[in-house]
Design a protein around this motif. Sequence first.
Motif, PDB file in Angstrom:
ATOM      1  N   UNK A 123     -48.377 -29.446  -3.063  1.00  0.00           N
ATOM      2  CA  UNK A 123     -49.381 -28.953  -4.016  1.00  0.00           C
ATOM      3  C   UNK A 123     -48.933 -27.672  -4.718  1.00  0.00           C
ATOM      4  N   UNK A 124     -47.625 -27.376  -4.644  1.00  0.00           N
ATOM      5  CA  UNK A 124     -47.135 -26.126  -5.246  1.00  0.00           C
ATOM      6  C   UNK A 124     -47.327 -26.086  -6.763  1.00  0.00           C
ATOM      7  N   UNK A 125     -47.425 -27.264  -7.410  1.00  0.00           N
ATOM      8  CA  UNK A 125     -47.552 -27.284  -8.869  1.00  0.00           C
ATOM      9  C   UNK A 125     -48.824 -26.574  -9.331  1.00  0.00           C
ATOM     10  N   UNK A 126     -49.758 -26.380  -8.417  1.00  0.00           N
ATOM     11  CA  UNK A 126     -50.998 -25.696  -8.765  1.00  0.00           C
ATOM     12  C   UNK A 126     -50.694 -24.293  -9.300  1.00  0.00           C
ATOM     13  N   UNK A 441     -62.087 -38.439  -9.683  1.00  0.00           N
ATOM     14  CA  UNK A 441     -61.921 -38.462 -11.140  1.00  0.00           C
ATOM     15  C   UNK A 441     -60.936 -39.536 -11.573  1.00  0.00           C
ATOM     16  N   UNK A 442     -61.151 -40.102 -12.747  1.00  0.00           N
ATOM     17  CA  UNK A 442     -60.203 -41.089 -13.263  1.00  0.00           C
ATOM     18  C   UNK A 442     -58.887 -40.435 -13.646  1.00  0.00           C
ATOM     19  N   UNK A 443     -58.830 -39.097 -13.589  1.00  0.00           N
ATOM     20  CA  UNK A 443     -57.573 -38.432 -13.911  1.00  0.00           C
ATOM     21  C   UNK A 443     -56.452 -38.908 -12.989  1.00  0.00           C
ATOM     22  N   UNK A 444     -56.732 -39.016 -11.698  1.00  0.00           N
ATOM     23  CA  UNK A 444     -55.692 -39.448 -10.742  1.00  0.00           C
ATOM     24  C   UNK A 444     -55.190 -40.839 -11.102  1.00  0.00           C
ATOM     25  N   UNK A 445     -56.127 -41.689 -11.473  1.00  0.00           N
ATOM     26  CA  UNK A 445     -55.824 -43.076 -11.820  1.00  0.00           C
ATOM     27  C   UNK A 445     -54.941 -43.138 -13.066  1.00  0.00           C
ATOM     28  N   UNK A 446     -55.337 -42.390 -14.089  1.00  0.00           N
ATOM     29  CA  UNK A 446     -54.565 -42.411 -15.323  1.00  0.00           C
ATOM     30  C   UNK A 446     -53.229 -41.678 -15.186  1.00  0.00           C
ATOM     31  N   UNK A 447     -53.227 -40.640 -14.366  1.00  0.00           N
ATOM     32  CA  UNK A 447     -51.973 -39.932 -14.124  1.00  0.00           C
ATOM     33  C   UNK A 447     -50.935 -40.895 -13.544  1.00  0.00           C
ATOM     34  N   UNK A 452     -45.170 -39.594 -16.500  1.00  0.00           N
ATOM     35  CA  UNK A 452     -44.088 -39.352 -17.468  1.00  0.00           C
ATOM     36  C   UNK A 452     -42.800 -40.083 -17.091  1.00  0.00           C
ATOM     37  N   UNK A 453     -42.095 -40.530 -18.105  1.00  0.00           N
ATOM     38  CA  UNK A 453     -40.891 -41.348 -17.886  1.00  0.00           C
ATOM     39  C   UNK A 453     -39.728 -40.514 -17.351  1.00  0.00           C
ATOM     40  N   UNK A 454     -39.055 -41.027 -16.351  1.00  0.00           N
ATOM     41  CA  UNK A 454     -37.776 -40.469 -15.917  1.00  0.00           C
ATOM     42  C   UNK A 454     -36.893 -41.648 -15.496  1.00  0.00           C
ATOM     43  N   UNK A 455     -35.669 -41.367 -15.065  1.00  0.00           N
ATOM     44  CA  UNK A 455     -34.780 -42.461 -14.677  1.00  0.00           C
ATOM     45  C   UNK A 455     -35.380 -43.284 -13.561  1.00  0.00           C
TER      46      UNK A 455
ATOM     47  N   UNK B  45     -47.922 -34.924  -8.017  1.00  0.00           N
ATOM     48  CA  UNK B  45     -47.517 -34.713  -9.398  1.00  0.00           C
ATOM     49  C   UNK B  45     -46.035 -34.980  -9.586  1.00  0.00           C
ATOM     50  N   UNK B  46     -45.701 -35.354 -10.806  1.00  0.00           N
ATOM     51  CA  UNK B  46     -44.306 -35.639 -11.141  1.00  0.00           C
ATOM     52  C   UNK B  46     -43.360 -34.532 -10.712  1.00  0.00           C
ATOM     53  N   UNK B  47     -43.745 -33.287 -11.043  1.00  0.00           N
ATOM     54  CA  UNK B  47     -42.841 -32.169 -10.785  1.00  0.00           C
ATOM     55  C   UNK B  47     -42.589 -32.017  -9.289  1.00  0.00           C
TER      56      UNK B  47
END
Lengths: 556, 330
Positions: A123-126, A441-447, A452-455, B45-47
Motif C-alpha cells: 500500500x506504499x503507493x498511498x 467501489x466500482x473503482x477497484x473493478x474498473x482499475x 495500464x498496459x505494460x509488457x 496498484x500497478x506501481x
Amino acid sequence: MKKGTILVLLLILGTMLLGITYKRSETLYAGGGLWAPPNNWNPITPWAAVTGTIGLIYEPLYMYDPISDEMIPWLAESGGWKDLNTYELKLRKGIRWTDGTFFNADDVKFTFELAKQIPEIHYSTIWKWLDNIEKVDDYTLLFHFTEPLYHEWTTNLYQLPIIPEHLWKDRTKEAILTGANENPIGTGAYLAETYDQDRMVYLKNATWWATELLGIEPTPKRIVYLRALSNNVALGMIIKGELDISNFFLPGVPTIKKFYGIHTWFEDVPYMLSDNTAFLFLNTTKKPMDDVQFRKAVAFAINSEEIVEKVFEKQVLPSNPLGFLPLDGWMKYYDEDVVNKYGFEYNPDIAKSMLKDAGYVDKDGDGFVEAPDGSKIELSIIVPFGWTDWMESIKIIAANLKAVGINASAEFPDFGRYQDELYGGSFDMAINNFGSYLSVTIWTFYHWLFFPISDYMGNGNFGRYDNPEVMELLDEFNRTPFDDVEAGKEIASKIEEIFLKDMPAIPLWYNGMWFQASEAAWTNWPSENGPFHYPSTWAGRWQLGGLMMLTDLKSK
Amino acid sequence: MGKYLRRKIIIYLLTFFFAVTIDWIIPRFMPGDPIRTLLSRAAMRTESMELLYNYYNKVFSLDLPLWKQYLNFWGSLFRGDLGTSVYLFPSPVFDVIKKAVPYDILLLVPAILLSWIAGNKFGAFAARKKKLDNTILPIWYVLTATPYMWLGILLAWFFGVVLGIFPISGAYSFSMRPSFSWEFIWDYLKHWILPFGSLFIVQFGGWAIGMRNMIIYELESEYSRYMEAMGAPAKLIRKYAFRNAVLPQITGLALQLGVIVAGALATEVVFSYPGIGYLLLQGILNGDYFLIQGCFLFIILGVLLANFFIDIIYVIVDPRVRRGMSGETA
C-alpha cells in the motif's frame, strides 16, 4: 529401584491419558479459504497469509458490509473529510492488543508510515497522494492529502490491517517483508492457537475490546479452519455435519441441499450470493480481436444463461452487460440508459449479421467465417486445466461461437501455461475473474479492467485494451468525493459507454460466494431472511461480514 | 567385493550429480513465473506490483543469471539449505518436507511391506491351488486394475459415509491436538486404516499376480522339470521356484520403498491425507522451483539408496551375483 520404575511408568501413563480434544459445542469447523498449509501470519503480505490473519487477528479501521453497502467504524470510532484534503480519524478508546498494550493513534500512524519507509509494502503507493499524518492526540489523527483519491482511500480503510508499533518498529525490512510472523499479536477477536498441515486453529480472545465497547461476542470458542484437498471430502464432511461452514465450490448443491438439509443463503435459485464476475478477455492486440465489431459479435453470440444452467446448476446468475455485481454499492452507478443504448444480449442472429456487416463471411464454404482480408480465423479459448466448472463453460462458449460461424475451440493448458499466455499476451480468448471481486467501489473493478498496459500484464486488463481516455476518466472518478454519487455517476456513465462501445472484455456470469452450512452443531446462519451478514471466510473477506456472522451463531 | 562396491559407489555419485542437475533444470523450463503466481493472489496498484515483483524476485535470487543460480544451488545444497518455498512463502523447503514426511512413512512403509509379504505368500500359494487361482485371483486382477482414485472414493464412501465407521479425511481428528495419549493414537489409527487399506488392496493384488505368474513360470522351467524327473520332492522344487521367483519381487519392493517420499499422491488427494505427494503437486502447479527441487531431491536420494541396498541384498540372495564378483563365470 523397582518402586521408582513403577512410579515413572505410572507417570508416563498418566500423561498419556491427557489428550486435548475440542468440545463440539464450542468449536466451529470452517473451510474453503485455506489453500496451502498454514505458515504465514504476516498482515503485510496478505497474499501469503493464512485466512483470518486479517479480520480475526489483525483488524482494519473500518468494516464494510456489502449487503447494506455501509462502512462500519471498527478500530475507528468515526471518520470523515474535514475539508477536501483532510481526513479526520477518531479512534476508539479502550482497545488493547492481545499482549495487553493499549492501541492508539501511534499504531495507526506507524502502520501507514511504515509503507513510506519501505516502498515494497503493497500500500506504499498511498504516499504518492498522501502528504502527511498529523497526530492531534492519542486518539485523533488528521490525514493531509496532496491529491485525495477518495474511492481508493475508502477501500484502504477496511482493507488495511493495523499493526502494533511497539512490536514492529524494531523489525528489519527483511523481517517485515519476508517474515512468517508466527505468534501474531493483533487486536482481534481470536488468537492463533495452533496449526498443522491441514488446519489452523483459532482460540477466542477472552478480552476482546468489542465485547465491552460494542456488546458483541463471537460464539465459537475455537475455530478449526481446515483444508480439504478435494471437493468430495468437503462434501462428505458437510453432509455428515463435521464441517459447519464451507466456502468451497461444491457441485450439485441444489440436489444435495434437499436430501441433507444443507443451508445456503437463498432457499431457492440461485442459492448463492454473487461475489465476482467472470469475464471473457479478448486479446485486442491480435487479429481479429482487435476489431470492435468482431468483439461485439462475440458478445452477442455467447449464451450465458446456458452456462449458468448447465454448468452451475443455476447456483449463479448471468451477468448484466456491464459486469456490475448486483450490489447496492455498485448498482447505484449502473446507467440503464447507456446499457439500453449500447448493451448486448444473447442473440446469435444479431451476431451473425454483425459479422457479415463487418466483412466476416464464409468464402471457402467450410462453415466458418474468414476475416475481411480473406485470412482464416482459428481461435482458442483458454482456462486452466482442472478448473472443471470453467472448462465446461468454455466448451459451451466455443459451441456458441461455432454456431455463428466463428471457429473457436476450448483449450485447457495447466495453470502455469495459462498464466504465461494470459499475462504475456499470447492468448486469443481467456476467462478470468481475479480482480472483479466485490468491494466498496466500482473503482477497484474498473482499475482491474483497464489496468495500464505494460509488457507483462499480471494484474488486470489482460486483453491489453489501450485507451488513455478511459484511464483519465477513472482517475477523475477516483478523485470524486465518495459521497458525491451524482458526480460519480456522470463519470461512471462515460466509462460504461466506452466499455460497451469498445467491448474490451465480455462479462459472462457472477461467480458465487459459495456458502454451504450445516445446522448439526451451529444455527442462525446468515440467509436472505437474516441475519444479513456476508457469509465469507476467505482471506481478506472476514471484515465484510464473516466476523459478524460469528457473533450471531448459536450453539445447538 | 571391495572393487564391486567402489565401482558401484562411483556410479551412484555420478548418477546423483546428473539427477540433481536435471532436477534443477526441469522446473526452470516449466511455463509460469513463481513470483507472479505468488503475487497474483494480491490485488494492488500497478506501481506496487512491479516494485514487489522485483523485490521478491531478488529475495528468491531469481534475478541472477542462470549459471550463478545453479552454482548457488549446489553451494546451499551442501549446507543443507534447500531454499524457501514460494508456494508456502516464507517456509524453508526443508521444514515443509520434514513436517510431511512422517505421515508418508507411517502410511506407506507398512502398506508396502505388508502387501509385499502377504501378496507374495498368497501369489505363491494361488499358483498351486487351481481353485484359488480361478476364483479369488480374478477379483484381485479387477481390484488392481481399478483406477485407484475411484477405488479410494468408493472405500471412503462405503466405510466412511454409508457405514460411518471410519473418518474420511485428515491424519487425525480436527477436534484433536497431537499428544501422546491413547485417545490420540486410537484416533490416528482410525484415520490411517482407510488410506492404508486402499493402498494395501491395490498393491497386494499387484504383488500376488506377479508372484503367481513367476512361480508358474519357474515350475514350468527346465530345471523344475529336470528335478521332477529326478524324483525330487515337490516341496523342494517349490522352494527353488520360490527363491528364483522372489528376485524380481525384491527389486520391485526396493523401488517402491525408494519412492516413498513421493508419497501416494492419489491417496493423499482422496483422503485429504497430509503427506508430501500433495505438496509436490501443489509445488508443480504453483511453479515453486524450490519445493519441486526439494521433493525430487528426496526422491532421488530414496531411489539411489534403495538401489544401492538391492545391489547389496542381491549379493546375499542371488548366487549368480556372488559368483560374478569372485571372478567365476556362470
